[in-house]
Design a protein around this motif. Sequence first.
Motif, PDB file in Angstrom:
ATOM      1  N   VAL A  87      -2.614   0.957 -14.810  1.00  0.00           N
ATOM      2  CA  VAL A  87      -2.024  -0.218 -13.969  1.00  0.00           C
ATOM      3  C   VAL A  87      -3.021  -1.122 -13.311  1.00  0.00           C
ATOM      4  N   TYR A  88      -2.878  -2.335 -13.436  1.00  0.00           N
ATOM      5  CA  TYR A  88      -3.686  -3.205 -12.953  1.00  0.00           C
ATOM      6  C   TYR A  88      -3.080  -4.261 -11.889  1.00  0.00           C
ATOM      7  N   LEU A  89      -3.773  -4.636 -10.878  1.00  0.00           N
ATOM      8  CA  LEU A  89      -3.292  -5.426  -9.927  1.00  0.00           C
ATOM      9  C   LEU A  89      -4.005  -6.667 -10.195  1.00  0.00           C
ATOM     10  N   ASN A  90      -3.119  -7.749 -10.581  1.00  0.00           N
ATOM     11  CA  ASN A  90      -3.553  -8.931 -11.133  1.00  0.00           C
ATOM     12  C   ASN A  90      -3.416  -9.956  -9.939  1.00  0.00           C
ATOM     13  N   SER A  91      -2.980  -9.803  -9.026  1.00  0.00           N
ATOM     14  CA  SER A  91      -2.894 -10.787  -7.934  1.00  0.00           C
ATOM     15  C   SER A  91      -2.031 -10.147  -6.677  1.00  0.00           C
ATOM     16  N   LEU A  92      -2.584 -10.827  -5.675  1.00  0.00           N
ATOM     17  CA  LEU A  92      -1.897 -10.532  -4.299  1.00  0.00           C
ATOM     18  C   LEU A  92      -2.198 -11.577  -3.242  1.00  0.00           C
ATOM     19  N   SER A  93      -0.977 -12.024  -2.871  1.00  0.00           N
ATOM     20  CA  SER A  93      -1.274 -13.247  -1.776  1.00  0.00           C
ATOM     21  C   SER A  93      -0.083 -12.726  -0.701  1.00  0.00           C
ATOM     22  N   VAL A  94      -0.502 -13.383   0.319  1.00  0.00           N
ATOM     23  CA  VAL A  94       0.294 -13.053   1.700  1.00  0.00           C
ATOM     24  C   VAL A  94       0.525 -14.245   2.305  1.00  0.00           C
ATOM     25  N   SER A  95       1.926 -14.615   2.799  1.00  0.00           N
ATOM     26  CA  SER A  95       2.269 -15.887   3.766  1.00  0.00           C
ATOM     27  C   SER A  95       2.951 -15.576   4.959  1.00  0.00           C
ATOM     28  N   ASN A  96       3.009 -16.350   5.774  1.00  0.00           N
ATOM     29  CA  ASN A  96       3.593 -16.082   7.213  1.00  0.00           C
ATOM     30  C   ASN A  96       3.230 -14.997   7.825  1.00  0.00           C
ATOM     31  N   PHE A  97       1.769 -14.829   7.863  1.00  0.00           N
ATOM     32  CA  PHE A  97       1.039 -13.522   8.359  1.00  0.00           C
ATOM     33  C   PHE A  97       0.629 -13.726   9.721  1.00  0.00           C
ATOM     34  N   THR A  98       0.899 -13.100  10.533  1.00  0.00           N
ATOM     35  CA  THR A  98       0.962 -13.326  12.019  1.00  0.00           C
ATOM     36  C   THR A  98       0.787 -11.746  12.667  1.00  0.00           C
ATOM     37  N   VAL A  99      -0.149 -11.530  13.628  1.00  0.00           N
ATOM     38  CA  VAL A  99      -0.410 -10.630  14.383  1.00  0.00           C
ATOM     39  C   VAL A  99      -0.681 -10.715  15.927  1.00  0.00           C
ATOM     40  N   SER A 100       0.300 -10.570  16.705  1.00  0.00           N
ATOM     41  CA  SER A 100       0.171 -10.683  18.009  1.00  0.00           C
ATOM     42  C   SER A 100       1.424  -9.738  18.555  1.00  0.00           C
ATOM     43  N   GLY A 106       4.636 -10.597   7.813  1.00  0.00           N
ATOM     44  CA  GLY A 106       4.208 -11.227   6.616  1.00  0.00           C
ATOM     45  C   GLY A 106       4.955 -11.056   5.334  1.00  0.00           C
ATOM     46  N   ASN A 107       4.658 -11.894   4.477  1.00  0.00           N
ATOM     47  CA  ASN A 107       5.106 -11.702   3.100  1.00  0.00           C
ATOM     48  C   ASN A 107       4.091 -11.499   2.071  1.00  0.00           C
ATOM     49  N   TRP A 108       4.068 -10.373   1.342  1.00  0.00           N
ATOM     50  CA  TRP A 108       3.074 -10.038   0.256  1.00  0.00           C
ATOM     51  C   TRP A 108       3.590 -10.103  -1.202  1.00  0.00           C
ATOM     52  N   ASP A 109       3.118 -11.084  -2.019  1.00  0.00           N
ATOM     53  CA  ASP A 109       3.699 -11.359  -3.399  1.00  0.00           C
ATOM     54  C   ASP A 109       2.587 -10.625  -4.300  1.00  0.00           C
ATOM     55  N   LEU A 110       3.035  -9.548  -4.929  1.00  0.00           N
ATOM     56  CA  LEU A 110       1.942  -9.140  -5.981  1.00  0.00           C
ATOM     57  C   LEU A 110       2.466  -9.098  -7.441  1.00  0.00           C
ATOM     58  N   ARG A 111       1.632  -9.020  -8.314  1.00  0.00           N
ATOM     59  CA  ARG A 111       1.523  -8.947  -9.668  1.00  0.00           C
ATOM     60  C   ARG A 111       0.902  -7.958 -10.279  1.00  0.00           C
ATOM     61  N   LEU A 112       1.878  -6.895 -10.922  1.00  0.00           N
ATOM     62  CA  LEU A 112       1.321  -5.553 -11.592  1.00  0.00           C
ATOM     63  C   LEU A 112       1.219  -5.813 -12.959  1.00  0.00           C
ATOM     64  N   GLN A 113       0.063  -5.197 -13.496  1.00  0.00           N
ATOM     65  CA  GLN A 113       0.292  -5.297 -15.068  1.00  0.00           C
ATOM     66  C   GLN A 113      -0.066  -3.733 -15.534  1.00  0.00           C
ATOM     67  N   PHE A 114       1.508  -3.278 -16.136  1.00  0.00           N
ATOM     68  CA  PHE A 114       1.474  -1.931 -16.675  1.00  0.00           C
ATOM     69  C   PHE A 114       1.043  -2.023 -18.202  1.00  0.00           C
ATOM     70  N   GLN A 115       0.019  -0.932 -18.571  1.00  0.00           N
ATOM     71  CA  GLN A 115      -0.242  -0.962 -20.036  1.00  0.00           C
ATOM     72  C   GLN A 115       0.079   0.698 -20.637  1.00  0.00           C
ATOM     73  N   ASN A 116       0.405   0.678 -21.764  1.00  0.00           N
ATOM     74  CA  ASN A 116       0.683   1.774 -22.487  1.00  0.00           C
ATOM     75  C   ASN A 116      -0.489   2.203 -23.423  1.00  0.00           C
ATOM     76  N   PRO A 117      -1.367   2.922 -23.205  1.00  0.00           N
ATOM     77  CA  PRO A 117      -2.707   3.182 -23.975  1.00  0.00           C
ATOM     78  C   PRO A 117      -2.251   4.305 -25.177  1.00  0.00           C
ATOM     79  N   ASN A 118      -1.062   4.704 -25.444  1.00  0.00           N
ATOM     80  CA  ASN A 118      -0.876   5.708 -26.513  1.00  0.00           C
ATOM     81  C   ASN A 118      -0.393   4.917 -27.560  1.00  0.00           C
ATOM     82  N   SER A 119      -0.662   5.201 -28.788  1.00  0.00           N
ATOM     83  CA  SER A 119      -0.259   4.550 -30.082  1.00  0.00           C
ATOM     84  C   SER A 119       0.801   5.417 -30.924  1.00  0.00           C
TER      85      SER A 119
END
Length: 238
Positions: A87-100, A106-119
């Motif tokens: 599994v690879y994490l291709n991207s991760l972004s955050v929006s509306n991030f506040t701490v008070s 906040g909202n985290w949008d991520l994109r994962l890449q799943f790979q099957n190495p078996n032949s």
Amino acid sequence: MQQQDPNARPATGYPYPYPPQQPANGYPPNAATAYPYQNHNPHYAPQPSPRAVLLRRLFTAFTVFLLILGLILFIFFIVVRPQLPTVYLNSLSVSNFTVSDNRLAGNWDLRLQFQNPNSKMSLHYDGVSCALYYDRASLSETRLQPFDLGTKDQTPVNATLSVSGTYVDGRLVDSIGKERGEKGSVEFDLRVVSLVTFRYGVYRRRRYVTVFCDDVAVGVGGNSSSGNMVGSAKRCKP
């Protein structure tokens, strides 16, 4: 009357009959071995009970079964060579991030890449869940839809994790503020847990596969409420 010759010698050929000696214990000599036990069947041996014979045969059969099963599994793994998916994490972004006020959002949008190495084995993903952490504190979790991966196949999967005014410890608030001020980024951790079915012909095996994407830096400065992952794609580790 005839007188005996005082110089006469005893007659030879007729020894004096001495009485036989009696043993001291009163038993005849060699009484213990006079009539030894005679084994008329020298090949005779005590026979085991039917229960012992049955247990011995069952143990032998079970041992042979285990050896055959182990040999089959050994040949199977040599031929198929099953491997864990990657599994690879291709991207991760955050929006509306506040701490008070000890509240985090906040909202985290991520994109994962799943790979099957078996032949030779295809994969079926069921019950995939993603969890977001900061300094081992759980922030949000979401569940992904099931999907399939063919042999040597790969597929991208998008997910969104949201946090809306979640209470966090004051120590975490201080740590996030320090990172944003010193680095201009905040490091988050991602955990992905999947129930994967390995398929090869009629063979099926299900197991849980867990991977971690730790220390993923997201560039979000002190006055910014959004940012993207710093650096390139990152491989998650089991």
